[in-house]
Design a protein around this motif. Structure first.
Motif, PDB file in Angstrom:
ATOM      1  N   LYS A 248      -1.455  -6.710  -1.549  1.00 39.30           N
ATOM      2  CA  LYS A 248      -0.077  -6.524  -2.081  1.00 39.30           C
ATOM      3  C   LYS A 248       0.453  -5.273  -2.718  1.00 39.30           C
ATOM      4  CE  LYS A 248       3.217  -9.259  -4.860  1.00 39.30           C
ATOM      5  NZ  LYS A 248       3.258 -10.663  -5.751  1.00 39.30           N
ATOM      6  N   ALA A 249      -0.328  -4.885  -3.620  1.00 41.66           N
ATOM      7  CA  ALA A 249       0.073  -3.359  -4.213  1.00 41.66           C
ATOM      8  C   ALA A 249      -0.234  -2.426  -3.205  1.00 41.66           C
ATOM      9  CB  ALA A 249      -1.102  -3.251  -5.136  1.00 41.66           C
ATOM     10  N   MET A 250      -0.907  -2.434  -2.064  1.00 41.75           N
ATOM     11  CA  MET A 250      -0.987  -1.358  -1.155  1.00 41.75           C
ATOM     12  C   MET A 250       0.273  -1.591  -0.237  1.00 41.75           C
ATOM     13  SD  MET A 250      -4.958  -1.877   0.224  1.00 41.75           S
ATOM     14  CE  MET A 250      -5.009  -0.129   0.898  1.00 41.75           C
ATOM     15  N   ARG A 251       0.784  -2.720   0.006  1.00 31.55           N
ATOM     16  CA  ARG A 251       1.971  -2.952   0.664  1.00 31.55           C
ATOM     17  C   ARG A 251       3.097  -2.558  -0.032  1.00 31.55           C
ATOM     18  NH1 ARG A 251       1.539  -7.921   2.026  1.00 31.55           N
ATOM     19  NH2 ARG A 251       2.570  -8.688   0.066  1.00 31.55           N
ATOM     20  N   ARG A 252       3.237  -2.678  -1.287  1.00 31.49           N
ATOM     21  CA  ARG A 252       4.495  -2.437  -2.179  1.00 31.49           C
ATOM     22  C   ARG A 252       4.610  -0.956  -2.094  1.00 31.49           C
ATOM     23  NH1 ARG A 252       4.512  -5.699  -7.434  1.00 31.49           N
ATOM     24  NH2 ARG A 252       2.253  -5.738  -6.182  1.00 31.49           N
ATOM     25  N   ALA A 253       3.401  -0.237  -2.249  1.00 33.90           N
ATOM     26  CA  ALA A 253       3.226   1.232  -2.642  1.00 33.90           C
ATOM     27  C   ALA A 253       3.869   1.989  -1.245  1.00 33.90           C
ATOM     28  CB  ALA A 253       1.936   1.784  -2.868  1.00 33.90           C
ATOM     29  N   VAL A 254       3.305   1.359   0.064  1.00 33.66           N
ATOM     30  CA  VAL A 254       3.979   1.880   1.276  1.00 33.66           C
ATOM     31  C   VAL A 254       5.391   1.695   1.459  1.00 33.66           C
ATOM     32  CG1 VAL A 254       3.868   1.873   3.761  1.00 33.66           C
ATOM     33  CG2 VAL A 254       1.737   1.893   2.348  1.00 33.66           C
ATOM     34  N   GLU A 255       5.848   0.484   1.059  1.00 31.64           N
ATOM     35  CA  GLU A 255       7.491   0.118   1.322  1.00 31.64           C
ATOM     36  C   GLU A 255       7.967   0.938   0.373  1.00 31.64           C
ATOM     37  OE1 GLU A 255       7.042  -4.196   0.507  1.00 31.64           O
ATOM     38  OE2 GLU A 255       6.853  -4.331   2.677  1.00 31.64           O
ATOM     39  N   ASN A 256       7.548   1.291  -0.952  1.00 30.95           N
ATOM     40  CA  ASN A 256       8.343   2.138  -1.814  1.00 30.95           C
ATOM     41  C   ASN A 256       8.330   3.392  -1.163  1.00 30.95           C
ATOM     42  OD1 ASN A 256       8.925  -0.030  -3.379  1.00 30.95           O
ATOM     43  ND2 ASN A 256       7.209   0.502  -4.886  1.00 30.95           N
ATOM     44  N   MET A 257       7.234   3.911  -0.565  1.00 26.31           N
ATOM     45  CA  MET A 257       7.558   5.306  -0.048  1.00 26.31           C
ATOM     46  C   MET A 257       8.397   5.566   1.003  1.00 26.31           C
ATOM     47  SD  MET A 257       5.210   7.872  -0.410  1.00 26.31           S
ATOM     48  CE  MET A 257       4.455   8.922   0.552  1.00 26.31           C
ATOM     49  N   VAL A 258       8.536   4.604   1.749  1.00 20.49           N
ATOM     50  CA  VAL A 258       9.475   4.669   3.005  1.00 20.49           C
ATOM     51  C   VAL A 258      11.005   4.375   2.644  1.00 20.49           C
ATOM     52  CG1 VAL A 258       7.586   4.516   4.689  1.00 20.49           C
ATOM     53  CG2 VAL A 258       8.872   2.584   4.032  1.00 20.49           C
ATOM     54  N   ARG A 259      11.248   3.653   1.376  1.00 22.10           N
ATOM     55  CA  ARG A 259      12.689   3.234   1.239  1.00 22.10           C
ATOM     56  C   ARG A 259      13.370   4.710   0.658  1.00 22.10           C
ATOM     57  NH1 ARG A 259      11.468  -0.852  -2.354  1.00 22.10           N
ATOM     58  NH2 ARG A 259      11.019  -2.136  -0.548  1.00 22.10           N
TER      59      ARG A 259
ATOM     60  N   VAL B   5       4.168  17.083  -1.689  1.00 27.61           N
ATOM     61  CA  VAL B   5       3.359  15.779  -1.832  1.00 27.61           C
ATOM     62  C   VAL B   5       4.239  14.740  -2.204  1.00 27.61           C
ATOM     63  CG1 VAL B   5       1.367  14.732  -2.947  1.00 27.61           C
ATOM     64  CG2 VAL B   5       1.287  17.207  -2.539  1.00 27.61           C
ATOM     65  N   ARG B   6       4.201  13.746  -1.400  1.00 23.27           N
ATOM     66  CA  ARG B   6       5.073  12.592  -1.922  1.00 23.27           C
ATOM     67  C   ARG B   6       4.086  11.389  -2.106  1.00 23.27           C
ATOM     68  NH1 ARG B   6       9.111  15.363  -2.899  1.00 23.27           N
ATOM     69  NH2 ARG B   6      10.374  16.221  -1.338  1.00 23.27           N
ATOM     70  N   TYR B   7       4.308  10.585  -3.067  1.00 22.01           N
ATOM     71  CA  TYR B   7       3.600   9.373  -3.369  1.00 22.01           C
ATOM     72  C   TYR B   7       4.176   8.396  -4.384  1.00 22.01           C
ATOM     73  CZ  TYR B   7       3.051  11.193  -8.202  1.00 22.01           C
ATOM     74  OH  TYR B   7       3.414  11.523  -9.369  1.00 22.01           O
ATOM     75  N   LYS B   8       3.665   7.202  -4.151  1.00 22.40           N
ATOM     76  CA  LYS B   8       4.019   5.953  -4.725  1.00 22.40           C
ATOM     77  C   LYS B   8       2.845   5.298  -5.248  1.00 22.40           C
ATOM     78  CE  LYS B   8       8.432   6.382  -4.653  1.00 22.40           C
ATOM     79  NZ  LYS B   8       9.287   6.797  -5.699  1.00 22.40           N
ATOM     80  N   ILE B   9       3.031   4.794  -6.259  1.00 22.37           N
ATOM     81  CA  ILE B   9       1.964   4.047  -7.199  1.00 22.37           C
ATOM     82  C   ILE B   9       2.449   2.525  -7.310  1.00 22.37           C
ATOM     83  CG2 ILE B   9       0.450   3.636  -9.164  1.00 22.37           C
ATOM     84  CD1 ILE B   9      -0.172   6.330  -7.782  1.00 22.37           C
ATOM     85  N   SER B  10       1.683   1.407  -7.136  1.00 20.92           N
ATOM     86  CA  SER B  10       1.838   0.110  -7.077  1.00 20.92           C
ATOM     87  C   SER B  10       0.703  -0.567  -7.726  1.00 20.92           C
ATOM     88  CB  SER B  10       2.287  -0.246  -5.768  1.00 20.92           C
ATOM     89  OG  SER B  10       2.726  -1.769  -5.986  1.00 20.92           O
ATOM     90  N   PHE B  11       0.792  -1.611  -8.387  1.00 20.71           N
ATOM     91  CA  PHE B  11      -0.462  -2.160  -9.067  1.00 20.71           C
ATOM     92  C   PHE B  11       0.048  -3.925  -8.961  1.00 20.71           C
ATOM     93  CE2 PHE B  11       2.237   0.016 -11.897  1.00 20.71           C
ATOM     94  CZ  PHE B  11       2.781  -1.032 -12.856  1.00 20.71           C
ATOM     95  N   SER B  12      -1.147  -4.449  -9.226  1.00 22.39           N
ATOM     96  CA  SER B  12      -0.966  -6.028  -9.470  1.00 22.39           C
ATOM     97  C   SER B  12      -1.905  -6.121 -10.569  1.00 22.39           C
ATOM     98  CB  SER B  12      -1.891  -6.662  -8.308  1.00 22.39           C
ATOM     99  OG  SER B  12      -0.990  -6.713  -6.944  1.00 22.39           O
TER     100      SER B  12
END
Length: 174
Positions: free
Chosen positions: A106-117, A83-90
């Motif tokens: 913004k938090a959703m976009r950041r979580a996804v971007e961190n996931m694929v990086r 299981v891979r996941y990333k958490i982000s928040f505002s």
């Protein structure tokens, strides 16, 4: 009659049509009067749906689970190395500046971007075909990956429901 159990139908269909990675994304805290909005992007490999999904058959939208159930499922997801996941928040300051909707996105976009990086564990030797399944009626602006917005996705799609659980547990601990 609608069910409160998310199915794995979206994921099975996407994997069968050639997608190599499916990311579910959800946020929590939009309806709260105080505190941050927290988003989680979560990815499960195709093999997870064959081998492990039965162990999590009680997964639902985090709002439909007790705190104890959320903790149990959260621990099972986090301990599974596939299981891979990333958490982000505002935080509230950002929410006050750009409003709750934009802060959540913004938090959703950041979580996804961190996931694929920098994902060396993603499939090698073939083209990566990624689909982001977004809870709600709107796509995530500024995201270059293919997306599908799913109204009440946290009640319909297993991967989004898992993301909602991790986001809720993380926010509760904050």
């Amino acid at each position: 009659m609608p069910t409160n159990r998310p199915t794995k139908q979206f994921e099975h269909s996407l994997f069968a049509s050639g997608y190599t990675t499916i990311i579910g994304v959800d946020e929590v805290g939009v309806g709260c009067l105080a505190g941050p909005v927290v988003a989680c992007a979560l990815s499960l490999p195709a093999s997870f749906f064959i081998n492990k999904a039965k162990a999590l058959s009680g997964v639902r939208d985090s709002k439909l689970l007790s705190a104890r159930q959320r903790e149990l499922f959260s621990n099972q997801l986090i301990k599974n190395r596939r299981v891979r996941y990333k958490i982000s928040f505002s935080f509230p300051k950002t929410i006050d500046q750009i409003n709750i909707y934009h802060a959540a996105r913004k938090a959703m976009r950041r979580a996804v971007e961190n996931m694929v990086r920098g994902r060396p564990d993603w499939p090698v030797g073939r083209k990566r075909k990624v689909m982001v399944l977004v809870d709600g009626p709107h796509l995530i602006s500024g995201l270059t990956l293919e997306q599908k917005a799913i109204v009440k996705g946290d009640r319909k799609v297993f991967t989004i429901a898992c993301a909602s659980i991790l986001a809720k547990v993380f926010r509760d601990k904050m």
